[in-house]
Scaffold this active site. Sequence first.
Site, PDB file in Angstrom:
ATOM      1  N   GLY A  12       0.784  -1.234   0.000  1.00  0.00           N
ATOM      2  CA  GLY A  12       0.000   0.000   0.000  1.00  0.00           C
ATOM      3  C   GLY A  12       0.815   1.281   0.000  1.00  0.00           C
ATOM      4  O   GLY A  12       0.320   2.331   0.437  1.00  0.00           O
ATOM      5  N   ASN A  14       1.691   3.157  -2.536  1.00  0.00           N
ATOM      6  CA  ASN A  14       1.074   4.173  -3.405  1.00  0.00           C
ATOM      7  C   ASN A  14      -0.134   4.801  -2.720  1.00  0.00           C
ATOM      8  O   ASN A  14      -0.356   6.018  -2.814  1.00  0.00           O
ATOM      9  CB  ASN A  14       0.669   3.557  -4.748  1.00  0.00           C
ATOM     10  CG  ASN A  14       1.823   3.509  -5.733  1.00  0.00           C
ATOM     11  OD1 ASN A  14       2.254   4.540  -6.238  1.00  0.00           O
ATOM     12  ND2 ASN A  14       2.337   2.321  -5.996  1.00  0.00           N
ATOM     13  N   MET A  90      -4.239  -6.624  -6.961  1.00  0.00           N
ATOM     14  CA  MET A  90      -3.751  -7.693  -7.829  1.00  0.00           C
ATOM     15  C   MET A  90      -4.843  -8.708  -8.192  1.00  0.00           C
ATOM     16  O   MET A  90      -4.631  -9.913  -8.110  1.00  0.00           O
ATOM     17  CB  MET A  90      -2.563  -8.391  -7.156  1.00  0.00           C
ATOM     18  CG  MET A  90      -1.425  -7.447  -6.781  1.00  0.00           C
ATOM     19  SD  MET A  90      -0.767  -6.482  -8.175  1.00  0.00           S
ATOM     20  CE  MET A  90       0.275  -7.717  -8.941  1.00  0.00           C
ATOM     21  N   ASN A 107      -5.766   2.948 -12.633  1.00  0.00           N
ATOM     22  CA  ASN A 107      -4.830   1.912 -12.189  1.00  0.00           C
ATOM     23  C   ASN A 107      -3.418   2.412 -12.405  1.00  0.00           C
ATOM     24  O   ASN A 107      -3.175   3.261 -13.268  1.00  0.00           O
ATOM     25  CB  ASN A 107      -5.043   0.633 -13.015  1.00  0.00           C
ATOM     26  CG  ASN A 107      -4.109  -0.494 -12.598  1.00  0.00           C
ATOM     27  OD1 ASN A 107      -3.913  -0.739 -11.397  1.00  0.00           O
ATOM     28  ND2 ASN A 107      -3.516  -1.189 -13.559  1.00  0.00           N
ATOM     29  N   HIS A 109       0.282   0.737 -13.324  1.00  0.00           N
ATOM     30  CA  HIS A 109       0.922  -0.509 -13.748  1.00  0.00           C
ATOM     31  C   HIS A 109       2.418  -0.255 -13.872  1.00  0.00           C
ATOM     32  O   HIS A 109       2.824   0.751 -14.460  1.00  0.00           O
ATOM     33  CB  HIS A 109       0.332  -0.967 -15.091  1.00  0.00           C
ATOM     34  CG  HIS A 109       0.951  -2.245 -15.564  1.00  0.00           C
ATOM     35  ND1 HIS A 109       0.646  -3.463 -15.005  1.00  0.00           N
ATOM     36  CD2 HIS A 109       1.891  -2.482 -16.510  1.00  0.00           C
ATOM     37  CE1 HIS A 109       1.369  -4.397 -15.600  1.00  0.00           C
ATOM     38  NE2 HIS A 109       2.134  -3.837 -16.512  1.00  0.00           N
ATOM     39  N   THR A 141     -10.097  -0.271 -18.356  1.00  0.00           N
ATOM     40  CA  THR A 141     -11.105  -0.792 -19.283  1.00  0.00           C
ATOM     41  C   THR A 141     -11.153  -2.311 -19.105  1.00  0.00           C
ATOM     42  O   THR A 141     -10.413  -2.860 -18.288  1.00  0.00           O
ATOM     43  CB  THR A 141     -10.745  -0.447 -20.739  1.00  0.00           C
ATOM     44  OG1 THR A 141      -9.453  -1.006 -21.029  1.00  0.00           O
ATOM     45  CG2 THR A 141     -10.700   1.061 -20.965  1.00  0.00           C
ATOM     46  N   GLU A 143     -10.039  -4.609 -20.886  1.00  0.00           N
ATOM     47  CA  GLU A 143      -8.800  -5.291 -21.250  1.00  0.00           C
ATOM     48  C   GLU A 143      -7.732  -5.045 -20.189  1.00  0.00           C
ATOM     49  O   GLU A 143      -7.479  -3.880 -19.814  1.00  0.00           O
ATOM     50  CB  GLU A 143      -8.316  -4.780 -22.618  1.00  0.00           C
ATOM     51  CG  GLU A 143      -7.310  -5.700 -23.258  1.00  0.00           C
ATOM     52  CD  GLU A 143      -6.929  -5.232 -24.667  1.00  0.00           C
ATOM     53  OE1 GLU A 143      -5.846  -5.586 -25.119  1.00  0.00           O
ATOM     54  OE2 GLU A 143      -7.725  -4.483 -25.274  1.00  0.00           O
ATOM     55  N   ASP A 145      -4.638  -4.157 -18.062  1.00  0.00           N
ATOM     56  CA  ASP A 145      -3.510  -3.235 -18.219  1.00  0.00           C
ATOM     57  C   ASP A 145      -3.579  -2.464 -19.539  1.00  0.00           C
ATOM     58  O   ASP A 145      -2.586  -2.346 -20.276  1.00  0.00           O
ATOM     59  CB  ASP A 145      -2.165  -3.985 -18.077  1.00  0.00           C
ATOM     60  CG  ASP A 145      -2.031  -4.619 -16.707  1.00  0.00           C
ATOM     61  OD1 ASP A 145      -2.578  -4.061 -15.741  1.00  0.00           O
ATOM     62  OD2 ASP A 145      -1.393  -5.678 -16.602  1.00  0.00           O
TER      63      ASP A 145
HETATM   64  C1  GAR Z   1       3.282  -1.027  -7.487  1.00  0.00           C
HETATM   65  O1  GAR Z   1       4.567  -1.100  -8.036  1.00  0.00           O
HETATM   66  C2  GAR Z   1       2.242  -1.036  -8.596  1.00  0.00           C
HETATM   67  O2  GAR Z   1       2.662  -0.395  -9.750  1.00  0.00           O
HETATM   68  C3  GAR Z   1       2.079  -2.513  -8.837  1.00  0.00           C
HETATM   69  O3  GAR Z   1       2.152  -3.097  -7.581  1.00  0.00           O
HETATM   70  C4  GAR Z   1       2.950  -2.294  -6.719  1.00  0.00           C
HETATM   71  C5  GAR Z   1       2.135  -2.025  -5.484  1.00  0.00           C
HETATM   72  O4  GAR Z   1       2.916  -1.424  -4.492  1.00  0.00           O
HETATM   73  N1  GAR Z   1       0.835  -2.796  -9.497  1.00  0.00           N
HETATM   74  C6  GAR Z   1       0.641  -3.844 -10.272  1.00  0.00           C
HETATM   75  O5  GAR Z   1       1.504  -4.668 -10.513  1.00  0.00           O
HETATM   76  C7  GAR Z   1      -0.748  -3.943 -10.853  1.00  0.00           C
HETATM   77  N2  GAR Z   1      -0.796  -4.916 -11.893  1.00  0.00           N
HETATM   78  P1  GAR Z   1       2.207  -0.715  -3.262  1.00  0.00           P
HETATM   79  O6  GAR Z   1       1.218  -1.726  -2.672  1.00  0.00           O
HETATM   80  O7  GAR Z   1       3.340  -0.449  -2.314  1.00  0.00           O
HETATM   81  O8  GAR Z   1       1.538   0.516  -3.753  1.00  0.00           O
END
Ligand code: GAR
Length: 210
Positions: A12, A14, A90, A107, A109, A141, A143, A145
């Site tokens: 978490g 971000n 995820m 999102n 990515h 969307t 699809e 990513d």
């Molecule tokens: C981040 O790097 C994000 O970009 C990625 O997971 C991490 C989460 O870190 N997201 C994906 O891979 C989505 N497909 P966080 O929980 O510390 O924010």
Amino acid sequence: MKNIVILISGRGSNMEAMVKACAAEQWPARIAAVVSNRPQAAGLAFAAQHGIATAVVDHKAYPDRDSFDAELARVIDGFAPDLVVLAGFMRILTPGFTQRYGGRMLNIHPSLLPAFPGLHTHQRAIDAGCHVAGATVHFVTAELDHGPMVAQAVVPVLPGDDEASLSARVLAQEHRMYPRAVRWFVEGRLRVDGARVQQLGGEAQVFTAP
Ligand code: GAR
């Protein structure tokens, strides 16, 4: 005041960056809730400590994606979201779910889309011999990513990089870019025209390491 609901699955960081930016910069928005599909997600504790409502919808308790997504939507809608933010969430989402939040779900990515959708993006970028890597904030969307791209962060891939060093370099930029992109949305400063997203204030939609 716009309501933001953030979905997480783990650390978490971000989400944490967004909570801090929302308070420090006094966005016209509040983080109404943080919802996780994993009861053990570390980010839940941070949210609770900051007085943010938390909820868990454990995907393991549901027989299929449709029933999980239905319950997730019910919980999210309880917080009347103007924006749903996926921050390290995820789970693959059903088309019905992505449609429900069409135009109001973002999102992040960890790759320079459209390269490397899916998992293990940093290792794949290293293995492919890329000289740059990064992350992308996009509207969600049906699809995976995919979807109109709001901003991208670019970092170099350095000699000797491994997955850990590259992901740390990218993550630092994610923490700058994602709060900014969400702020643009809540301030109504994004215009979506097909695949293209324009930031109406003329701010750069490319983030590079300072
Ligand atoms: C981040 O790097 C994000 O970009 C990625 O997971 C991490 C989460 O870190 N997201 C994906 O891979 C989505 N497909 P966080 O929980 O510390 O924010």
